[in-house]
Design a protein around this motif. Structure first.
Motif, PDB file in Angstrom:
ATOM      1  N   VAL A  75       0.825  -1.207   0.000  1.00 39.52           N
ATOM      2  CA  VAL A  75       0.000   0.000   0.000  1.00 39.52           C
ATOM      3  C   VAL A  75       0.862   1.262   0.000  1.00 39.52           C
ATOM      4  O   VAL A  75       0.662   2.176  -0.811  1.00 39.52           O
ATOM      5  CB  VAL A  75      -0.937   0.015   1.239  1.00 39.52           C
ATOM      6  CG1 VAL A  75      -1.778   1.285   1.251  1.00 39.52           C
ATOM      7  CG2 VAL A  75      -1.832  -1.215   1.251  1.00 39.52           C
ATOM      8  N   ASP A  76       1.826   1.323   0.908  1.00 43.05           N
ATOM      9  CA  ASP A  76       2.601   2.543   1.116  1.00 43.05           C
ATOM     10  C   ASP A  76       3.557   2.842  -0.034  1.00 43.05           C
ATOM     11  O   ASP A  76       3.575   3.955  -0.577  1.00 43.05           O
ATOM     12  CB  ASP A  76       3.384   2.453   2.428  1.00 43.05           C
ATOM     13  CG  ASP A  76       2.482   2.125   3.610  1.00 43.05           C
ATOM     14  OD1 ASP A  76       1.354   2.642   3.637  1.00 43.05           O
ATOM     15  OD2 ASP A  76       2.907   1.350   4.478  1.00 43.05           O
ATOM     16  N   SER A  77       4.372   1.853  -0.408  1.00 43.00           N
ATOM     17  CA  SER A  77       5.374   2.113  -1.453  1.00 43.00           C
ATOM     18  C   SER A  77       4.738   2.287  -2.823  1.00 43.00           C
ATOM     19  O   SER A  77       5.262   3.015  -3.667  1.00 43.00           O
ATOM     20  CB  SER A  77       6.428   0.998  -1.486  1.00 43.00           C
ATOM     21  OG  SER A  77       5.873  -0.246  -1.808  1.00 43.00           O
ATOM     22  N   THR A  78       3.577   1.672  -3.047  1.00 44.33           N
ATOM     23  CA  THR A  78       2.883   1.861  -4.321  1.00 44.33           C
ATOM     24  C   THR A  78       2.360   3.293  -4.433  1.00 44.33           C
ATOM     25  O   THR A  78       2.514   3.947  -5.473  1.00 44.33           O
ATOM     26  CB  THR A  78       1.713   0.866  -4.465  1.00 44.33           C
ATOM     27  OG1 THR A  78       2.238  -0.472  -4.472  1.00 44.33           O
ATOM     28  CG2 THR A  78       0.941   1.105  -5.760  1.00 44.33           C
ATOM     29  N   PHE A  79       1.754   3.778  -3.365  1.00 46.91           N
ATOM     30  CA  PHE A  79       1.262   5.164  -3.354  1.00 46.91           C
ATOM     31  C   PHE A  79       2.419   6.143  -3.513  1.00 46.91           C
ATOM     32  O   PHE A  79       2.353   7.086  -4.318  1.00 46.91           O
ATOM     33  CB  PHE A  79       0.514   5.434  -2.048  1.00 46.91           C
ATOM     34  CG  PHE A  79       0.174   6.880  -1.835  1.00 46.91           C
ATOM     35  CD1 PHE A  79      -0.755   7.525  -2.644  1.00 46.91           C
ATOM     36  CD2 PHE A  79       0.797   7.609  -0.833  1.00 46.91           C
ATOM     37  CE1 PHE A  79      -1.064   8.872  -2.453  1.00 46.91           C
ATOM     38  CE2 PHE A  79       0.502   8.950  -0.640  1.00 46.91           C
ATOM     39  CZ  PHE A  79      -0.434   9.583  -1.451  1.00 46.91           C
ATOM     40  N   LEU A  80       3.500   5.913  -2.778  1.00 47.36           N
ATOM     41  CA  LEU A  80       4.663   6.796  -2.859  1.00 47.36           C
ATOM     42  C   LEU A  80       5.230   6.806  -4.277  1.00 47.36           C
ATOM     43  O   LEU A  80       5.568   7.866  -4.815  1.00 47.36           O
ATOM     44  CB  LEU A  80       5.733   6.342  -1.863  1.00 47.36           C
ATOM     45  CG  LEU A  80       7.031   7.159  -1.833  1.00 47.36           C
ATOM     46  CD1 LEU A  80       6.752   8.617  -1.498  1.00 47.36           C
ATOM     47  CD2 LEU A  80       8.010   6.548  -0.835  1.00 47.36           C
ATOM     48  N   LEU A  81       5.302   5.641  -4.889  1.00 47.91           N
ATOM     49  CA  LEU A  81       5.830   5.540  -6.246  1.00 47.91           C
ATOM     50  C   LEU A  81       4.944   6.298  -7.236  1.00 47.91           C
ATOM     51  O   LEU A  81       5.444   7.020  -8.113  1.00 47.91           O
ATOM     52  CB  LEU A  81       5.938   4.066  -6.656  1.00 47.91           C
ATOM     53  CG  LEU A  81       6.468   3.778  -8.056  1.00 47.91           C
ATOM     54  CD1 LEU A  81       7.871   4.343  -8.246  1.00 47.91           C
ATOM     55  CD2 LEU A  81       6.464   2.271  -8.328  1.00 47.91           C
ATOM     56  N   LYS A  82       3.639   6.171  -7.094  1.00 52.33           N
ATOM     57  CA  LYS A  82       2.707   6.849  -7.988  1.00 52.33           C
ATOM     58  C   LYS A  82       2.870   8.370  -7.911  1.00 52.33           C
ATOM     59  O   LYS A  82       2.981   9.059  -8.931  1.00 52.33           O
ATOM     60  CB  LYS A  82       1.270   6.454  -7.629  1.00 52.33           C
ATOM     61  CG  LYS A  82       0.184   7.182  -8.414  1.00 52.33           C
ATOM     62  CD  LYS A  82       0.212   6.828  -9.888  1.00 52.33           C
ATOM     63  CE  LYS A  82      -0.957   7.494 -10.619  1.00 52.33           C
ATOM     64  NZ  LYS A  82      -0.939   7.186 -12.067  1.00 52.33           N
ATOM     65  N   VAL A  83       2.896   8.902  -6.678  1.00 57.59           N
ATOM     66  CA  VAL A  83       3.012  10.350  -6.499  1.00 57.59           C
ATOM     67  C   VAL A  83       4.389  10.833  -6.952  1.00 57.59           C
ATOM     68  O   VAL A  83       4.517  11.881  -7.588  1.00 57.59           O
ATOM     69  CB  VAL A  83       2.753  10.752  -5.029  1.00 57.59           C
ATOM     70  CG1 VAL A  83       2.905  12.262  -4.856  1.00 57.59           C
ATOM     71  CG2 VAL A  83       1.364  10.315  -4.595  1.00 57.59           C
ATOM     72  N   ALA A  84       5.420  10.053  -6.651  1.00 59.14           N
ATOM     73  CA  ALA A  84       6.780  10.429  -7.042  1.00 59.14           C
ATOM     74  C   ALA A  84       6.907  10.522  -8.560  1.00 59.14           C
ATOM     75  O   ALA A  84       7.531  11.454  -9.084  1.00 59.14           O
ATOM     76  CB  ALA A  84       7.785   9.425  -6.485  1.00 59.14           C
ATOM     77  N   CYS A  85       6.321   9.589  -9.273  1.00 58.67           N
ATOM     78  CA  CYS A  85       6.374   9.620 -10.740  1.00 58.67           C
ATOM     79  C   CYS A  85       5.613  10.827 -11.280  1.00 58.67           C
ATOM     80  O   CYS A  85       6.016  11.429 -12.285  1.00 58.67           O
ATOM     81  CB  CYS A  85       5.805   8.324 -11.315  1.00 58.67           C
ATOM     82  SG  CYS A  85       6.889   6.908 -11.121  1.00 58.67           S
ATOM     83  N   GLU A  86       4.524  11.176 -10.616  1.00 59.98           N
ATOM     84  CA  GLU A  86       3.739  12.348 -11.019  1.00 59.98           C
ATOM     85  C   GLU A  86       4.559  13.629 -10.850  1.00 59.98           C
ATOM     86  O   GLU A  86       4.511  14.530 -11.693  1.00 59.98           O
ATOM     87  CB  GLU A  86       2.472  12.416 -10.167  1.00 59.98           C
ATOM     88  CG  GLU A  86       1.571  13.597 -10.450  1.00 59.98           C
ATOM     89  CD  GLU A  86       0.392  13.649  -9.485  1.00 59.98           C
ATOM     90  OE1 GLU A  86       0.216  14.695  -8.834  1.00 59.98           O
ATOM     91  OE2 GLU A  86      -0.336  12.643  -9.371  1.00 59.98           O
ATOM     92  N   VAL A  87       5.352  13.689  -9.778  1.00 60.05           N
ATOM     93  CA  VAL A  87       6.107  14.896  -9.447  1.00 60.05           C
ATOM     94  C   VAL A  87       7.469  14.939 -10.140  1.00 60.05           C
ATOM     95  O   VAL A  87       7.880  15.979 -10.665  1.00 60.05           O
ATOM     96  CB  VAL A  87       6.301  14.999  -7.915  1.00 60.05           C
ATOM     97  CG1 VAL A  87       7.234  16.151  -7.563  1.00 60.05           C
ATOM     98  CG2 VAL A  87       4.959  15.173  -7.216  1.00 60.05           C
ATOM     99  N   LEU A  88       8.167  13.797 -10.156  1.00 61.53           N
ATOM    100  CA  LEU A  88       9.556  13.777 -10.634  1.00 61.53           C
ATOM    101  C   LEU A  88       9.756  13.093 -11.989  1.00 61.53           C
ATOM    102  O   LEU A  88      10.859  13.126 -12.541  1.00 61.53           O
ATOM    103  CB  LEU A  88      10.448  13.082  -9.587  1.00 61.53           C
ATOM    104  CG  LEU A  88      10.538  13.777  -8.220  1.00 61.53           C
ATOM    105  CD1 LEU A  88      11.308  12.911  -7.237  1.00 61.53           C
ATOM    106  CD2 LEU A  88      11.199  15.143  -8.354  1.00 61.53           C
ATOM    107  N   GLY A  89       8.712  12.473 -12.504  1.00 61.34           N
ATOM    108  CA  GLY A  89       8.827  11.848 -13.824  1.00 61.34           C
ATOM    109  C   GLY A  89       9.902  10.784 -13.891  1.00 61.34           C
ATOM    110  O   GLY A  89       9.938   9.859 -13.070  1.00 61.34           O
ATOM    111  N   ASP A  90      10.817  10.917 -14.867  1.00 61.89           N
ATOM    112  CA  ASP A  90      11.839   9.886 -15.072  1.00 61.89           C
ATOM    113  C   ASP A  90      13.024  10.011 -14.107  1.00 61.89           C
ATOM    114  O   ASP A  90      14.034   9.338 -14.264  1.00 61.89           O
ATOM    115  CB  ASP A  90      12.340   9.899 -16.518  1.00 61.89           C
ATOM    116  CG  ASP A  90      12.985  11.231 -16.900  1.00 61.89           C
ATOM    117  OD1 ASP A  90      13.100  12.111 -16.029  1.00 61.89           O
ATOM    118  OD2 ASP A  90      13.378  11.370 -18.071  1.00 61.89           O
TER     119      ASP A  90
END
Length: 275
Positions: A27-42
């Motif tokens: 739950v936690d790392s999936t959410f973090l990964l989703k938001v991180a990709c939205e903010v930081l892209g590649d």
């Protein structure tokens, strides 16, 4: 207030510039990964450790989500049983595991010119005995969710808003946590636990732990799921299957699942000595 937490998280991630996420698919790392990709892209790398303590189903789910969002996903081998002392299952077992894992992730981050290593720890993780967090702190691993004051409920709620399938995924911990402290951890025991839990999941139970007490399997399911065991057919199926897997006796924990039930035997003194 909740929206403010999400804004703070995005701001914190933006300030990190580039990150390698210890990504389990939970739950936690999936959410973090989703938001991180939205903010930081590649500028984001997801790193997942494959080992005998990590069920195949979890690895497959992690791979699938990483592919869906198009993030660079690196799978490494981090076999905890190869770490000196880990298999003896001391009370600070998780310290050695996390130190090994985060050291490997740091090396990959450096190779990829990524500035920071982050994990999915949140505010609720501060309430239980977690020696792995000591290793993370020593190695400078950052916990953006915790820094943003996010609780598990916050993460689930935001995950639901993002449409993430993991928003209501049951909590998960490595299979070694099913073996009592001081009892040796072996691949055989881990395989028994994985097979037993998979069988219960296939029966429809959602939050499951099978604690390995030698010849005895102590089953924990969420409190609201305990009632399902008051069915002779279900009891017979579970007993027969777990005995087939290798247990001689099959029991149900009457309290049901609760986080860190194996830590209930530890005294405050033991916890302090391992911090």
């Amino acid at each position: 207030m909740g929206e403010d937490k999400l804004s703070i998280l995005k701001k914190n991630l933006r300030n990190l510039e580039s990150i390698a996420i210890a990504y389990s698919g939970g739950v936690d790392s999936t959410f973090l990964l989703k938001v991180a990709c939205e903010v930081l892209g590649d500028k984001v790398i997801a790193i997942t450790a494959k080992s005998s303590t990590y069920p195949e189903r979890e690895l497959m789910e992690a791979k699938k989500f990483a592919e869906e969002i198009g993030v660079k996903h690196i799978i490494i081998v981090s076999e905890e049983l190869d770490i000196e002392g880990f298999a003896k299952n001391p009370t600070n077992r998780c310290y050695y595991c996390k130190k090994e894992l985060f050291t490997k992730i740091q090396n990959i981050a450096k190779e990829n010119k990524v500035k920071h290593v982050v994990d999915g720890s949140n505010m609720d993780d501060t309430g239980d005995y977690r020696p792995g967090m000591i290793a993370a702190k020593e190695l400078g691993v950052i916990s953006p969710l915790k820094l943003s004051n996010m609780t598990k409920d916050d993460i689930r709620n935001f995950s639901k808003q993002y449409g993430l399938k993991t928003w209501n995924k049951p909590s998960f911990a490595c299979l070694s946590s099913r073996v009592p402290y001081g009892s040796n951890i072996t691949i055989g025991k881990l395989k028994m636990i994985e097979n037993a839990e998979q069988f219960l999941l296939d029966l429809g139970f959602r939050q499951v732990r099978v604690r390995h007490h030698g010849e005895i399997a102590r089953i924990e399911v969420s409190p609201e799921e305990r009632e399902a065991f008051f069915n002779l057919n279900t009891m017979d199926k579970v007993s027969e299957k777990l005995k087939e897997i290798g247990f001689k006796y099959v029991t149900l924990d009457l309290f049901g699942y609760r986080t860190g039930s194996m830590n209930e035997v530890l005294t405050d003194k033991q916890k302090i000595l391992n911090q």
